[in-house]
Design an enzyme around this catalytic site. Structure first.
Site, mmCIF file in Angstrom:
data_model
loop_
_atom_site.group_PDB
_atom_site.id
_atom_site.type_symbol
_atom_site.label_atom_id
_atom_site.label_comp_id
_atom_site.label_asym_id
_atom_site.label_seq_id
_atom_site.Cartn_x
_atom_site.Cartn_y
_atom_site.Cartn_z
ATOM 1 N N GLU A 1 0.990 -1.350 -0.084
ATOM 2 C CA GLU A 1 -0.022 0.692 -0.279
ATOM 3 C C GLU A 1 0.600 1.258 0.496
ATOM 4 O O GLU A 1 1.452 1.206 0.776
ATOM 5 C CB GLU A 1 -0.394 -0.233 0.959
ATOM 6 C CG GLU A 1 -1.350 1.547 1.442
ATOM 7 C CD GLU A 1 -2.394 1.066 2.461
ATOM 8 O OE1 GLU A 1 -1.697 0.135 3.561
ATOM 9 O OE2 GLU A 1 -2.928 2.167 3.185
ATOM 10 N N ASP B 1 -7.817 1.894 6.981
ATOM 11 C CA ASP B 1 -7.503 2.429 5.685
ATOM 12 C C ASP B 1 -7.078 0.596 4.873
ATOM 13 O O ASP B 1 -6.892 0.671 4.123
ATOM 14 C CB ASP B 1 -6.498 3.448 5.346
ATOM 15 C CG ASP B 1 -8.268 4.702 5.006
ATOM 16 O OD1 ASP B 1 -6.998 5.766 5.501
ATOM 17 O OD2 ASP B 1 -8.974 4.422 5.149
ATOM 18 N N ASP C 1 -4.228 -0.127 10.148
ATOM 19 C CA ASP C 1 -5.002 0.909 10.186
ATOM 20 C C ASP C 1 -6.512 1.002 9.316
ATOM 21 O O ASP C 1 -6.354 -0.066 8.834
ATOM 22 C CB ASP C 1 -5.131 2.079 9.901
ATOM 23 C CG ASP C 1 -4.678 2.508 9.226
ATOM 24 O OD1 ASP C 1 -3.634 3.138 8.278
ATOM 25 O OD2 ASP C 1 -4.715 1.429 7.838
ATOM 26 N N ASP D 1 -1.120 -1.065 5.878
ATOM 27 C CA ASP D 1 -1.015 -0.899 6.821
ATOM 28 C C ASP D 1 -1.555 -1.316 8.602
ATOM 29 O O ASP D 1 -2.776 -1.754 7.711
ATOM 30 C CB ASP D 1 -1.338 1.317 7.039
ATOM 31 C CG ASP D 1 -0.314 2.530 6.490
ATOM 32 O OD1 ASP D 1 -0.324 2.848 5.730
ATOM 33 O OD2 ASP D 1 1.132 1.212 6.414
#
Ligand code: 28F
Length: 639
Positions: free
Chosen positions: A430, A507, A505, A503
């Protein structure tokens, strides 16, 4: 060893030899001794109660998971006849629970149609259980018996009045020396009990979990049978129905019964679930082929009749007419033949004809009598046809070798030197900054990097032509080299491992789940063959002076804070991969010696299908996490 000599008579010897055979080769009787086999034990017992319900003698079946992971099944049927079995000189109840294949109610006018694995019966469950307690209420009397690993532990006994109760109550604890896992999964039982209540209209099944902290209860009761099944699947937000009523068809011939319920929704996926004698035939078979051929012919005939397809226009394909379709096919027959070892593919050819005749006739009638629904259904199939045509053209573009380049590998791909696929890994990373770090720290002998660009398409809400024109998916398709959908050929796969690195998180979770949806919908075999992995970057950096630790969970962070001596220890939460320098990224996430990868497996394709179609269909932010927790991951310490 007791010094008394047990003098078994030959019927007891036969019983013990039978149960010994089951304990020696349990896989022969219940398929596997994995979690799937564990749950089959419940299905076998419930099937006997369902037979009692199908005989019109039982209204309610209660399945309970107890804190010790034993399970009980209670029905309010007639109870097992309380007399003796003359031939064996044993109580009928004991015969049903100790003689192989003795419990089925074969022959006569009823089928043994609820056979989990073709009615291996209660005696197999008994043989594979540490203990079984049976309470039989019949003709106003209550009888009990206890077994341990199949053998009688407390003899058959009349306990007195049943206080007006009737039916059979069985509680059993699977034998941990036979089953690797003995913890029941509520959702697995719920899915199956719900299926059984759909397939046996009107039967009420109560499922309750009494384990600490897991207490819950569900009542499953559908008078509508498989019509309710289709309504349930569509209400599961697989998509919104595009015509008002579920189309229901039923017919029988030579004692075999076929039922079909179907309804189109506005999604692009097809969901066809078929059953033979109430057992899911996940590999399909003659009932499904009969249904599919009749459906394609009936829709094409109607399309031509209303002028949607003219003269010598090419017709609609099977895929076109099944886009957005939810259908349940349930056949009941006495001499079911199965093709595959897993008994998941029906082979009876007469059933193909039976289903084909019923669907051809009844669907034509439905379309004639419901022209507005018919028009909507045809229009959807025509749109699917146009999109498929567009996808075919787009696919040609991705396949065609670009005259300037030998092959169409994406520009952003940092390939590896090794050419033998099974030795290589492709990291889908990403963001460009993490992509840059990954390129710097990787071992280019066997690790390739493809930074993900732009927004990964939600393929759940898109037809194939959109997939072929999505700038973030095209490079992945080209880098993997094995095509998608009908084009997919795993022999052409260019990497052994495909590692999604995003990540830790929300997203990152969103990207993970969008990629998993893409792989699940268009390259499912990559998941089934265990090629898809999730990278596990650290969540925290814990340090004090020169001492540095990486923590992958809150617990691990606390442990390191403890270890480095509470005072002066600092810990930071990594916001994203970009915060790590190449060396840290290598040590924590990419070095096969020190990293942990999570292998993505599709434990239950139907369950994952539900997860992706329900949640990817109408995404709601907070629920994105739900998916990454639910596509079953098996932690795979990568060595
Ligand atoms: C919790 C699991 O197994 N319920 C059952 C019956 C009822 C009859 C029956 C069963 C042996 C060979 C006849 C009663 N009256 N629940 C259950 N309910 N078995 S198992 O008969 C089995 C006998 O054939 C039953 C009249 N006919 C059948």
């Amino acid at each position: 060893m007791s010094n008394e000599v047990k003098n078994y008579d030959d019927s007891q010897i036969q019983v013990l030899e039978g149960l010994e055979a089951v304990r020696k080769r349990p896989g022969m009787y219940i398929g596997t001794t994995s979690l799937r086999g564990l749950h089959h034990l419940v299905y076998e017992i419930v099937d006997n109660s369902i037979d009692e319900a199908l005989a019109g003698e039982c209204d309610c079946i209660t399945v309970t998971i107890w804190p010790d992971n034993s399970v009980s099944v209670q029905d309010d049927g007639r109870g097992i006849p309380s007399g003796m079995n003359e031939k064996l000189g044993l109580p009928t109840l004991e015969v049903v629970y100790t003689v192989l294949h003795a419990g089925g109610k074969f022959g006569g006018d009823g089928y043994k149609i609820a056979g989990g694995l073709h009615g291996v019966g209660a005696s197999v469950v008994n043989a594979l259980s540490e203990w079984v307690e049976v309470e039989n209420c019949r003709d106003g009397q209550r009888y009990t018996e206890r077994f341990e690993r199949g053998a009688v532990a407390r003899p058959f006994k009349c306990e007195g009045s049943s206080e007006g109760r009737h039916g059979l109550y069985v509680r059993f604890k699977p034998d941990p020396t036979i089953f690797e896992e003995t913890v029941f999964d509520y959702d697995t039982l719920l899915t199956r009990m719900r299926e059984q209540s759909f397939l046996n209209a009107g039967v009420k099944i109560v499922l309750e979990d009494k384990r600490e902290g897991l207490e819950r209860c569900e009542v499953l009761h559908y008078e509508g049978g498989i019509i309710s099944f289709v309504e349930y699947l569509n209400n599961e937000k697989r998509g919104t129905p595009i015509h008002p009523n579920v189309i229901y068809m039923k017919g029988e011939r030579d004692g075999s019964i076929a039922e079909v319920a179907m309804q189109y929704n506005d999604s692009y996926n097809e969901t066809i679930i078929s059953f033979a004698n109430n057992m899911a035939t996940i590999e399909g078979g003659t009932h499904e082929t009969g249904f599919k051929s009749a459906l394609t012919k009936a829709i094409n005939d109607y399309a031509r009749k209303i002028g949607a397809i003219k003269g010598d226009d090419k017709g609609l394909s099977g895929d076109d007419v099944r886009e957005g379709l939810v259908a349940i096919i349930s056949v009941k027959l006495t001499d079911a033949q199965f093709e595959s070892q897993t008994k998941a593919k029906l082979g009876n050819s007469e059933i193909r004809t039976l289903v084909d005749n019923i669907v051809s006739k009844k669907l034509e009638e439905y379309l004639e009598e419901n022209p507005s629904a018919g028009k909507i259904i045809i229009e959807k199939a025509m749109a699917a046809n146009r999109a498929r045509e567009a996808a075919r053209k787009a696919r040609e573009l991705t396949r065609r070798k670009n005259v300037l380049e030998v092959s169409t590998l994406p520009g952003k791909l940092a390939d590896c030197n090794e050419r033998e696929a099974r030795l290589t890994e492709l990291y889908l990373v990403e963001g460009d900054s993490a992509g840059g770090s990954a390129k710097n720290c990787r071992d280019s002998r066997f690790q390739a990097i493809l930074p993900l660009r732009g927004k990964v398409l939600n393929v759940e809400k898109s037809r194939l032509d959109k997939v072929y024109s999505n700038t973030s998916l095209i490079p992945i398709i080209q880098a993997l080299g094995c095509g998608i959908g009908d084009d997919f050929d795993i022999e052409k796969l260019r990497y052994g491992k495909i590692v999604i690195m995003a990540d830790a998180d929300v997203d990152g979770s969103h990207i993970r789940v969008l990629l998993l949806t893409f792989f699940f919908r268009h390259m499912k075999e990559l998941i089934e063959q265990g090629h898809i992995y999730l990278a596990q970057p650290p969540l925290y950096k814990v340090h004090k002076g020169k001492a540095l630790r990486y923590a992958f969970s809150d617990e691990e962070r606390d442990m390191y804070i403890e270890e480095l001596g509470g005072r002066g220890v600092e810990s930071e939460r990594y916001k994203g991969l970009g915060e790590m320098d190449p060396e840290q990224l290598w040590d924590t996430t990419m070095n096969p010696e020190t990293r942990t990868l999570l292998k993505v497996t599709v434990e239950d394709a139907v369950k994952c299908d539900e997860i992706f179609s329900v949640l990817m269909g109408d995404m709601v932010e907070p629920r994105r996490e739900f998916i990454t927790q639910n596509a079953k991951f098996v932690e795979n310490l990568d060595i």
